[in-house]
Design an enzyme around this catalytic site. Sequence first.
Site, PDB file in Angstrom:
ATOM      1  CG  HIS A 188     -78.542   3.107  63.527  1.00 14.78           C
ATOM      2  ND1 HIS A 188     -80.363   2.611  62.102  1.00 14.78           N
ATOM      3  CD2 HIS A 188     -78.340   1.763  63.834  1.00 14.78           C
ATOM      4  CE1 HIS A 188     -79.950   1.039  62.777  1.00 14.78           C
ATOM      5  NE2 HIS A 188     -78.530   0.979  63.613  1.00 14.78           N
ATOM      6  CG  ASP A 189     -77.307  -0.026  67.286  1.00 19.56           C
ATOM      7  OD1 ASP A 189     -78.842   0.443  66.857  1.00 19.56           O
ATOM      8  OD2 ASP A 189     -76.691  -0.640  66.745  1.00 19.56           O
ATOM      9  CD1 TRP A 213     -74.321  -6.229  56.262  1.00 16.14           C
ATOM     10  CD2 TRP A 213     -74.775  -4.586  55.529  1.00 16.14           C
ATOM     11  NE1 TRP A 213     -74.859  -5.469  57.419  1.00 16.14           N
ATOM     12  CE2 TRP A 213     -74.642  -4.575  56.417  1.00 16.14           C
ATOM     13  CE3 TRP A 213     -75.818  -3.776  53.566  1.00 16.14           C
ATOM     14  CZ2 TRP A 213     -75.225  -2.574  56.995  1.00 16.14           C
ATOM     15  CZ3 TRP A 213     -75.219  -2.254  54.182  1.00 16.14           C
ATOM     16  CH2 TRP A 213     -76.169  -2.202  55.862  1.00 16.14           C
TER      17      TRP A 213
END
Length: 348
Positions: A256-257, A165
């Site tokens: 997305h997991d 990040w």
Amino acid sequence: MCSSKELEYPQKLLDYAYGFLVSKTVFTACELGVFDFLHKAEEPVSAATIASCLSTSVDGMERLLDACVGLKLLKVDLKNNEGYYSNTDVSTVYLVTSSPRTLSHMMTYHSKTTYMYCHFLPQAVREGKMQNERAFGVSSKEVFEAIYRSEEEMVTFMHYMDTIWNVCGKDVIQAFDLSAFHTVFDLGGCSGALAKQFVSRYHEATVTVMDLPKVVETAKKRFITDKDQQIYFLEGDFFNDPIPEADLFIMARIIHDWTEEKCLALLKKIYQSCRPGGGVLLVEVLLNEDRSGPVTSQLFSLHMLVQTEGRERTPSEYTKLLTESGFKDVEVKATGKLYDAILGRKLI
């Protein structure tokens, strides 16, 4: 169609075949501390000296250094037929551990975890399920057990999330004007790195990071300083525990997991906690609508099969998840970098 030159000599396929050696070479140099050592040396150093200081063989170190020169990660100067090595600018910024933009923790995580998972990719494709048990002897009932199987692995993963990040966070936070949202929850926000990017951009906002108890404990101990006064933490499992009300919910690399069913259940739960006029910001790697690329997103999606229940998705698939959960006016913004942003709103 392929050109006659490509058919005569398949350079691209050869590059693919040996690509794993490139990754492992970079991982090894990071793990042994090559870039950190050369950064502290502040002048070109011989392979023999580096090997002695890092407790390796001279022959092995020289080969590793030369490979890093070929990868444009190191420079070499010849003096009396002996090579003296130093970092390139890219290595100084991204591979030296003390650099604010370092990716060295990501390299360590990929070397020790992702690389091991990929060994079981054939089994994952055959079976259509994650490979936690084969890779690390951990039950797949809890998808993140393999990541958090020890405190050392947890800290490595959190450093990885923190540094990614530092590279991409500013772009996803600035993809939309989020100035109207003052009370923000970052669900699964890990080390608080994206929360720091948010309050740096929007000074009137406060961000509460909700994550598992041991993650919160480590984040407050290792990643948060007295300067981070607009960032708070809440211990909890966002699937099973109540989610407090907020103006904006951030989920970065969370959706997305999971399977579509679990994503819908979570997003509907968030919708109920979202104040009217508020929203949800998803930060994910996006696939093209026709699934033709980008290749990084395709490879990530393949890896998700090995390690999680989830997958990477197209903009329309994320839009569908959000609208079926109650959110409206969904917007998708490509940042031009690895991660993109999807914003859904709860109408007043």
